[in-house]
Design a protein around this motif. Structure first.
Motif, PDB file in Angstrom:
ATOM      1  N   PRO A 167       2.895   6.310  -3.166  1.00  0.00           N
ATOM      2  CA  PRO A 167       1.863   5.493  -2.517  1.00  0.00           C
ATOM      3  C   PRO A 167       2.366   4.059  -2.283  1.00  0.00           C
ATOM      4  O   PRO A 167       3.095   3.517  -3.115  1.00  0.00           O
ATOM      5  N   THR A 168       1.978   3.504  -1.146  1.00  0.00           N
ATOM      6  CA  THR A 168       2.539   2.207  -0.747  1.00  0.00           C
ATOM      7  C   THR A 168       2.183   1.076  -1.709  1.00  0.00           C
ATOM      8  O   THR A 168       2.804   0.030  -1.669  1.00  0.00           O
ATOM      9  N   VAL A 169       1.202   1.309  -2.559  1.00  0.00           N
ATOM     10  CA  VAL A 169       0.813   0.275  -3.502  1.00  0.00           C
ATOM     11  C   VAL A 169       1.975  -0.041  -4.457  1.00  0.00           C
ATOM     12  O   VAL A 169       2.010  -1.092  -5.077  1.00  0.00           O
ATOM     13  N   THR A 207      -5.265  -2.531  -0.860  1.00  0.00           N
ATOM     14  CA  THR A 207      -4.564  -3.541  -1.656  1.00  0.00           C
ATOM     15  C   THR A 207      -5.013  -4.959  -1.319  1.00  0.00           C
ATOM     16  O   THR A 207      -5.580  -5.211  -0.258  1.00  0.00           O
ATOM     17  N   ASP A 229      -0.198   0.651   5.734  1.00  0.00           N
ATOM     18  CA  ASP A 229       0.508   1.934   5.553  1.00  0.00           C
ATOM     19  C   ASP A 229       1.024   2.588   6.821  1.00  0.00           C
ATOM     20  O   ASP A 229       1.252   3.804   6.839  1.00  0.00           O
ATOM     21  N   GLN A 242       5.157  -0.442  -3.474  1.00  0.00           N
ATOM     22  CA  GLN A 242       6.329  -1.062  -2.848  1.00  0.00           C
ATOM     23  C   GLN A 242       6.460  -2.527  -3.235  1.00  0.00           C
ATOM     24  O   GLN A 242       5.503  -3.183  -3.624  1.00  0.00           O
ATOM     25  N   PRO A 262      -0.754  13.459  -2.687  1.00  0.00           N
ATOM     26  CA  PRO A 262      -0.729  12.004  -2.654  1.00  0.00           C
ATOM     27  C   PRO A 262      -1.651  11.477  -1.564  1.00  0.00           C
ATOM     28  O   PRO A 262      -1.453  11.750  -0.400  1.00  0.00           O
ATOM     29  N   TRP A 308      -1.369  12.185 -14.998  1.00  0.00           N
ATOM     30  CA  TRP A 308      -0.064  11.908 -15.559  1.00  0.00           C
ATOM     31  C   TRP A 308      -0.224  11.181 -16.876  1.00  0.00           C
ATOM     32  O   TRP A 308       0.389  11.495 -17.881  1.00  0.00           O
ATOM     33  N   ARG A 355      12.636  12.755  -7.788  1.00  0.00           N
ATOM     34  CA  ARG A 355      12.857  11.721  -8.796  1.00  0.00           C
ATOM     35  C   ARG A 355      13.952  10.760  -8.351  1.00  0.00           C
ATOM     36  O   ARG A 355      14.715  11.054  -7.436  1.00  0.00           O
ATOM     37  N   ALA A 400       0.139   7.515   3.754  1.00  0.00           N
ATOM     38  CA  ALA A 400      -0.558   7.024   2.567  1.00  0.00           C
ATOM     39  C   ALA A 400      -1.779   6.238   3.050  1.00  0.00           C
ATOM     40  O   ALA A 400      -1.854   5.847   4.212  1.00  0.00           O
ATOM     41  N   LEU A 419      -3.720  11.300  -9.699  1.00  0.00           N
ATOM     42  CA  LEU A 419      -2.416  11.684 -10.198  1.00  0.00           C
ATOM     43  C   LEU A 419      -2.027  10.805 -11.371  1.00  0.00           C
ATOM     44  O   LEU A 419      -1.591  11.283 -12.413  1.00  0.00           O
ATOM     45  N   LEU A 467       5.501  18.517 -12.623  1.00  0.00           N
ATOM     46  CA  LEU A 467       4.212  17.915 -12.906  1.00  0.00           C
ATOM     47  C   LEU A 467       3.102  18.838 -12.411  1.00  0.00           C
ATOM     48  O   LEU A 467       2.106  19.069 -13.083  1.00  0.00           O
ATOM     49  N   TYR A 505       5.332   2.647 -10.553  1.00  0.00           N
ATOM     50  CA  TYR A 505       4.627   3.936 -10.586  1.00  0.00           C
ATOM     51  C   TYR A 505       4.538   4.440 -12.027  1.00  0.00           C
ATOM     52  O   TYR A 505       3.490   4.919 -12.474  1.00  0.00           O
ATOM     53  N   ASN A 559       8.588  12.017 -12.157  1.00  0.00           N
ATOM     54  CA  ASN A 559       8.750  12.598 -10.827  1.00  0.00           C
ATOM     55  C   ASN A 559       7.456  12.586 -10.033  1.00  0.00           C
ATOM     56  O   ASN A 559       6.403  12.192 -10.529  1.00  0.00           O
ATOM     57  N   ARG A 595      11.844  13.582 -15.973  1.00  0.00           N
ATOM     58  CA  ARG A 595      10.400  13.827 -16.069  1.00  0.00           C
ATOM     59  C   ARG A 595       9.575  12.805 -15.296  1.00  0.00           C
ATOM     60  O   ARG A 595       8.359  12.975 -15.146  1.00  0.00           O
TER      61      ARG A 595
END
Lengths: 1059, 485
Positions: free
Chosen positions: B225-227, A936, A920, B229, B10, B22, B470, A932, B18, A7, B190, B461, B459
């Protein structure tokens, strides 16, 4: 191998990197092209995967990471990939620009692309002579000269030149100049002090501190604040927490059981070391090899807890060696991220594809670390160490006076020694085979014939062992409980602090010649050198299901009384519970059979608790079993005393050995009873310690093999300790072994050690490191935004004697740091990540600081530093099934402990404290050098509704009313300043005063019940504590409305943001 | 300067950036539609018009690499390691050789958790029969699943690398035995973003005797990123942590307070210009909405009787059946990935009764979930995955009613989401010990799930520690195309 579809490479091709301006013409680029800064990154991300250091993966035998590889003629056509000075003759240019897709590099299916600008750079580099070099991060940093600003002649007071405070500003402002940007004005003073306070101690300033700073008109006012905060005991907490992330600190084992462990001494060591500004090189050396330092003290040993913060799996059925290796890999990873600043992990399974680190290098490094026990000795607080020093001084004085009283004591002791020297029978040590299908607990035979229990520790265990013997007569069985560094406090048990309990000792004997002949041994007598008094089991060894019929530990007879609820225990109190013990069991008759006997010895251990996930075992830790044909009683001499008596003549003993023998012998002298009793009374005051996971070198080094694919079941060749050749050589005289490795890590010549730590410090201040990939300065990491600044700071750190506070001082004194963080729309678009630093940093604070701000602003904060981890309020269900694998103890604190700073919150790896997790905080599963920073709805729910946050709002309202002045406006200003330091603006005041008035009305008209809003959240028993005392002269309705306003202000974005 | 060519970093904004990059690169979606999605997502936020456009929401809906077969996933994680030999993998030879020792060459290099591998073979405890038109074999303890045999693909050739619970569960959840990698759910969110603005995109519910061995690492976001989880919901009490207002705070006061917070945040956003404040405002709005949407979601009382009966669900109870019904309600409301843990399949002993109980507790609801989604037209784009972290040994543990952990062969099933119905894939040997046909490693399963969601697993990743990481890791993984309808 797989292609790594990148990427990042694709993004690079779009010119969409970290800074929007990066694709624009860069005036700096007119300088000579640097291989390490300009070219290597291009080759690294596009070519090295197939043409790099990894031999196994190399295509077409072409290697581009070293000069020889790239200059060598290749193929029948003898084409040279690179011809210095002649880009036109260089195959690499031809291939990069080939029209035919089959010839073009990188291959189209790699997903990688080299941009025309990059090809141009490569072309210019070849024209300029194609000089090679290592990746920049592997060359030691040299002190760069701070640049003279292009606008240096502009002397206007707002001009960048006039604002330069120290060389940091030269580097930053110079870059801004080149980008056509100028620094932002300085932030206002209240905001600045809040920024500084949050950065240096992780707490907001009090209104009094702000007032003092605002009133200080001297030119040294700012420096005085820096000094004040750097001198605060809270400085170590703030920066210690950041190091603890890298040290993957947590208070539990992780994996399935995730049982609690005692490791807070290490946490406190970090806090103290930083508070004392311990030089960073020493800080690292202590953590890698403090135990090996000459004259290592307890602190030095505790520091090695860094290596031991790895997770530990004691799930049923595991092979302990598998997870010991997993921990070794984790230790390497932590050193890589925390100290070296680049990733080692790749080379665990194969040669590194981007950095010149081979798999062999990796295991050679690992072998430095591979010779340690998984030790957990007892440690004591300073206070307790002093207390014991005083007590043991008294004991010595009594012993001396005894010796003085009897001038002939030596002769008498010698006489006694002769009498006991050979009074023991010959014991035959048995070789045991665990015959239970193993129950999951594993036994490892030791050199001295004992067995060490490791891995899964079932709470209740019946462990049968088989053995055979040709002894013609068997009348006595001896079990020795021995020490081993891997056991808590050195053992001899696996229980907390090294306790054990043996419920029953059972033996079945069978004739080998005729298996039909067998007998269950009947024991008629049990003796031991020590057994504790009958003691009822308490939590955590109490089986809840047993209720009142809880078991007991006690004298050795309990091991042959046929009752599983009673067991032999030898808990002689602090220190003495960790001594080796022995018991002898005598049978009613000879249990040997002519022609050989098969014995099944069953060690019943049923004194564990009800929950195997909480360390509630009292299993034997290290034991040795032997037999004799004689009927004997247990030797009263402690094992170590007998060893000295039998093997070391009086004249050849060390003072400690002599003391040890005397210390036992005096107890056998009847006329010394009074003195012995006195000493016993002093011993009984021995302070209690706690265990701490540390490194302790094994007597004989473990052999380290390279592991194929990193699999512990596939050992390949043996490796010896050694350092990778692409890094600096060790300095002369550092010695060998782990200590030498530790010193090498932070050698003055290390290219990465200083850069890695200053880069992370920078990240904490500005949100992003100078190298954004703080975990990887290596080839596949990001390039530095300000390479010279990074090197300058690194050299400053080393030249200052590795003083971290020096770096903090430099950064916080800089004008760069003091800029306002207000971002114009244009700047926000131009540089959203603020990499150029045309403005000050603005971002949400770390999880712990969010919570600490609430507590500090409300006045609830308990500022005590250090000590065991605490249990603030949390929903109980999180620690019970099925939210948790097993039930966990979380009897939360209701006293002042609940207001301790978040760094002291107990951390279960599998059940993170929910508020910290929402913001985090890392779980401690792996080393983390970059958190991070999410934003949220769960965070909003936490700050609005979580009980301690609600309590903070209530307390802030009380403080405001009591201390904030008389008028609503005054009070509002006070409240606002406690949260965000500055005063509210007119619109802000208006909005909040309106809210205050509206809600006061609602409380007064009965729509809302002020009692309910003022009642503290319920405690663990579900009951709400009484409403705290209300300040005088205010109604419940008014206080209720202030509570609402407090909650609103605490919930502002600004409150949890560093501006 | 050349840091433009380096991995994106990140961080909150970088994560957003990102996803934006992406999005542009891999999705072929123009900025116009980003703005559209954004606006639609924000349509409930009346006051936000004065706020400048923030960073792209990391949860914005994204289009995958190629057209997806499944939009949502319901993962029924049977923690502990269900016995394939008693449920889906019929081994008559095991009955025949019951009580005898396994062939020695079978055990070469075999590691077991608790038993001596050289233990006698144990015949299956239950009888098998063929079901449906497809004739898929299941044992008698799966009477309800038998009625949906033609809806599912049974994979009888699963294999894994780990034979202890925690590492094996974490491997199944994240593709790696070491803790610290993102879970399948996190990767999914993600990659695809969230369809709901009122609920988390990835929700976890637990039932059974204990929690998962790997703890919350099973639904963690690792280095993502924890968002992304998973968020644990409880089926009783407050479904989400800190969802209820504090004592004495009524809905209006909560609304007034949030309005005040947001109002002040907006004033401040104007002053300092940080778009992160806009995100904060949105977070508070979503939190407020979640305070009503989550309890509404969790309240089963409004479900018709025949639906409750279909699942065996009882409002107010904490049970796997309730969780299955909740999973359907979540998917209906746009939750992307629902994971139900039911940890109670570790039958070292008490194999017969334990399995009977576990099936009584779960299999009716599993079948009901398939049926219910189908009748609502949701099955075709909802992928259901059922299975544990490993299987059980054909060898006995204890006297005659237990089996140890076994990684070499086990069974899973999938339904909906583009998977064939009435299909059986792969085979183990006569003793159910090793896979002999069409092995499906955990990595292959992950590659296949991502494929069904529209992703090329190579892809999808994320750059971390110098590697484009990945879900399927660095070892080869293949998409099991045979089981795709």
């Amino acid at each position: 191998m797989m292609r790594l579809v990148s990427l990042s490479a694709a993004l690079a091709s779009l010119g969409m990197g970290g800074v929007a301006s990066a694709a624009a013409p860069d005036p700096v680029a007119e300088k000579p092209v640097s291989f390490s800064r300009d070219i290597r990154p291009i080759l690294s991300s596009n070519c090295f995967h197939c043409h790099g250091p990894d031999e196994k993966n190399r295509k077409a035998h072409l290697r581009l990471d070293i000069r020889e590889g790239a200059l060598r003629a290749r193929g029948r056509a003898k084409r040279h990939p690179v011809v210095a000075g002649k880009p036109g003759n260089s195959e690499i240019i031809a291939r990069l620009t080939a029209r035919d897709a089959d010839d073009r590099m990188p291959p189209s299916d790699s997903g990688k692309k080299v941009t025309p600008e990059q090809i141009d750079l490569i072309r210019r580099w070849i024209s300029q002579g194609a000089t090679w070099g290592k990746h920049w991060a592997f060359e030691p940093p040299l002190r760069p000269k701070p640049p003279r600003l292009a606008t240096a002649d502009d002397k206007s007071p707002d001009g960048a030149a006039a604002r330069v405070n120290n060389p940091i500003d030269n580097f930053i402002f110079n870059r801004l100049d080149h980008e056509g940007l100028s620094p932002s004005p300085e932030a206002d003073r209240a905001t600045l002090l809040r920024r500084l306070s949050l950065d240096l101690i992780g707490l907001p300033p009090t209104p009094e501190e702000i007032d003092a700073f605002l009133a200080d008109k001297t030119s040294s006012a700012w420096n005085r604040q820096i000094d004040r905060l750097l001198g605060s005991k809270h400085y170590g907490e703030r920066w210690g927490r950041i190091w603890l992330d890298a040290a993957r600190y947590a208070d539990s084992d992780g994996y399935e059981k995730d049982k609690p462990r005692e490791v807070w001494f290490y946490r406190d060591w970090v806090i103290n070391a930083l508070n004392q500004d311990m030089p960073y090189d020493q800080f690292v050396i202590d953590q890698i090899a403090g135990d090996l330092l000459p004259k290592a003290n307890q602190d030095d040993v505790v520091a090695t807890g860094f290596l031991r913060n790895s997770m530990l799996n004691e799930e049923g059925g595991i092979d302990p060696e598998e997870f010991r290796m997993a921990a070794m890999f984790d230790r390497m990873d932590a050193i890589g991220k925390a100290v070296l600043g680049f990733t080692l992990q790749c080379a665990q399974c194969h040669n590194h594809k981007y950095d010149p680190l081979s798999q062999e290098d990796y295991y050679r490094l690992l072998s430095y670390l591979n010779n340690s026990y998984e030790a957990q000795p007892m440690v004591y607080t300073k206070k307790n160490l002093q207390k014991w020093a005083a007590l043991s001084g008294k004991i010595s004085r009594i012993e001396s006076s005894l010796k003085n009283q009897r001038a002939d004591w030596m002769a008498r002791m010698e006489e006694w020694e002769q009498s006991v020297k050979s009074n023991q029978p010959e014991w035959t040590v048995l070789k045991l085979k665990n015959s239970s299908g193993n129950n999951g607990q594993r036994y490892f035979e030791q050199e001295n014939g004992s067995y060490l229990a490791q891995g899964y520790a079932p709470t209740k265990l019946t462990a049968p062992f088989d053995t055979t013997t040709d002894l013609p007569e068997i009348r006595s069985f001896q079990i020795e409980m021995l020490n081993h560094p891997n056991l808590p406090g050195g053992g001899p048990g696996r229980g907390l602090l090294g306790r054990f309990s043996l419920s029953e000792f059972q033996v079945k004997a069978e004739s080998i010649r005729d298996p039909k002949q067998k007998v269950s041994a009947k024991f008629v007598r049990a003796t031991a050198d020590y057994g504790n008094k009958r003691t009822k089991l308490k939590a955590p060894y109490l089986d809840k299901r047993d209720g009142e019929s809880a078991g007991f530990t006690g004298p050795v007879e309990y091991a042959i009384d046929g009752d599983n609820k009673t067991g032999w225990g030898a808990d002689a109190g602090p220190e003495r519970r960790n001594r080796a013990r022995k018991a002898v069991f005598v049978t009613d008759q000879n249990v040997a059979f002519p022609g050989g006997t098969r014995l099944t010895i069953t060690l019943v251990q049923r004194q564990g608790g009800w929950n195997s996930d909480d360390n509630q075992t009292m299993n034997l830790g290290c034991f040795r079993i032997s037999i004799t044909g004689k009927e004997v009683v247990a030797d009263p001499l402690p094992i170590d005393v007998r060893e000295i008596v039998e093997n070391i003549p009086q004249g050849k003993r060390t003072p400690q050995q002599s003391e040890k023998v005397f210390g036992y012998w005096r107890t056998t002298v009847p006329e010394w009873k009074t003195a012995n009793d006195e000493i016993e009374a002093l011993w009984s005051q021995h302070p209690e310690g706690t265990t701490q996971f540390v490194y302790q070198e094994m007597k004989r080094p473990r052999q380290t093999h390279l592991l194929k694919r990193g699999d512990f079941l596939q050992p390949a060749e043996l490796v010896t300790p050694g350092l990778p050749s692409f890094l600096h050589p060790p300095s002369p005289g550092v010695g060998t072994g782990r200590l030498a490795f530790a010193r090498w890590l932070v050698d003055r010549q290390s290219p990465t050690a200083a850069r890695a730590i200053v880069n992370r410090i920078w990240q904490s201040y500005f949100g992003t490191g100078i190298v954004a990939t703080t975990d990887d300065l290596g080839s596949s990491g990001a390039s530095p935004s300000h390479p010279d600044l990074l090197d300058w700071l690194a050299v400053e750190l080393m030249d200052s004697g590795w003083s971290l506070k020096h770096i903090h001082r430099l950064i916080t004194q800089s004008a760069t740091y003091r800029q306002s963080s207000v971002a114009s729309a244009a700047l926000e678009t131009r540089d959203p990540e603020n990499r150029l630093l045309a403005r000050g940093p603005r971002f949400r604070v770390d999880a712990e600081i969010v919570r600490d701000i609430f507590l500090a602003a409300s006045g609830l904060l308990n500022p005590e530093v250090g000590g065991p981890s605490v249990y603030p309020p949390a929903p109980a269900f999180l620690f019970e099934r099925p939210a948790s694998y097993g039930p966990k103890n979380w009897d939360y604190d209701t006293g002042p402990e609940k207001y301790r700073r978040a760094i002291y919150t107990f951390r279960f790896r599998s059940v993170p404290y929910p508020v910290l997790q929402a913001f985090d905080a890392p779980s401690g599963r792996i080393a983390t050098v970059r958190r991070a920073r999410s934003n949220t709805p769960l965070q909003a729910l936490a700050t609005l509704n979580e009980s301690l946050f609600v309590e903070s709002a209530q307390a802030l309202a009380r403080t405001t009313v009591a201390r904030g002045g008389k008028s609503d406006a005054e009070r509002l200003t006070y409240l606002f300043r406690r949260c965000v330091a500055r005063r509210p603006g007119a619109a802000e005041s208006a909005l909040l005063l309106k809210l205050l008035a509206e809600q006061t009305a609602r409380f007064e008209n009965g729509e809302l019940d002020p009692e309910k809003v003022l009642t503290p959240p319920a405690g663990p028993d579900g009951k709400a504590p009484p409403i705290p005392h209300q300040p005088d002269g205010i109604t419940a309705a008014q206080l209720g409305a202030w509570t609402v306003v407090s909650r609103v202000v605490l919930n502002l974005d600004e409150t949890i943001t560093k501006e | 300067m050349n840091f433009s060519m380096n991995p994106p970093i990140p961080g909150p904004r970088a994560a957003a950036a990102l996803s934006r990059r992406w999005f542009l690169k891999d999705c072929g979606v123009g900025l116009g539609s980003i703005a559209m999605t954004h606006l639609l997502a924000d349509s409930g936020l009346a006051k936000s018009s004065s706020v400048s456009a923030g960073p792209v929401d990391p949860l914005v809906v994204k289009r995958p690499h190629f057209p997806a077969r499944a939009k949502n996933v319901i993962y029924l994680f049977m923690g502990g390691g269900p016995s394939h030999l008693e449920m889906f993998d019929n081994k008559p030879m095991l009955t025949k050789y019951d009580g005898t020792l396994p062939p020695t060459d079978l055990l070469k290099g075999y590691r077991s958790a608790f038993i001596d591998p050289n233990s006698a073979l144990l015949g299956p405890k239950f009888t098998f029969a063929k079901h449906g038109e497809s004739g898929i074999e299941m044992s008698e303890i799966l009477p309800n699943m038998a009625t949906v045999a033609d809806e599912i693909t049974v994979i009888k050739s699963m294999k894994t690398d780990a034979f202890n619970h925690a590492p094996a569960q974490v491997l199944m959840s994240t593709g790696n035995q070491q803790l610290g990698k993102p879970s399948m759910g996190a990767w999914t969110v993600y990659g695809l973003g969230s369809e709901t603005r009122d609920l988390p995109a990835f929700v976890v519910l637990s039932s059974g005797q204990k929690g998962p061995s790997g703890g919350n690492a099973n639904w963690g976001s690792g280095f993502l990123p924890t968002v992304y989880q998973g968020v644990s919901f409880r089926s009783t009490g407050d479904p989400v942590l800190f969802l209820s207002n504090p004592s004495g705070v009524d809905e209006r006061l909560q609304r007034d307070s949030i309005d005040a917070v947001n109002g002040l945040n907006q004033l401040h956003q104007k002053a300092v210009g940080d778009p992160e404040i806009t995100t904060r405002i949105k977070s508070f709005e979503m939190a407020f909405r979640m305070q009503s949407s989550a309890p509404e979601l969790m309240n089963l009382a409004g479900e018709p009787k025949h639906i409750l009966e279909l699942y065996g669900a009882k409002p107010g109870e904490a049970s796997f059946a309730n969780n299955c019904l909740l999973a359907r309600r979540m998917v209906e409301r746009g939750v992307r990935f629902v994971e139900l843990f039911h940890e109670s399949w570790d039958q070292h002993g008490n194999l017969t009764k334990g399995l009977e109980k576990n099936c009584r507790d779960t299999e009716q609801a599993c079948a009901a979930l398939i049926r219910d989604l189908k009748q609502r037209g949701m099955l075709e784009d909802t992928l259901i995955i059922w299975g544990g972290e490993f299987g059980r040994t054909p060898m006995v543990q204890g006297s005659n009613d237990g089996r140890d952990h076994h990684p070499n062969a086990f069974s899973m099933w999938m339904a909906g989401g583009g998977v064939k119905g009435g299909f059986s894939y792969g085979a183990s040997d006569d003793f159910g010990f090793n896979v002999v046909e069409n092995p499906v490693h955990v990595r292959d399963l992950h590659a296949t799930v991502l494929h069904l969601l529209g992703f090329d697993h190579e892809r999808l990743n994320y750059p971390f520690q110098g590697l484009d990481q990945r879900l399927t890791g660095v070892n080869p993984a293949h998409v099991v195309t045979d089981l795709i309808a």
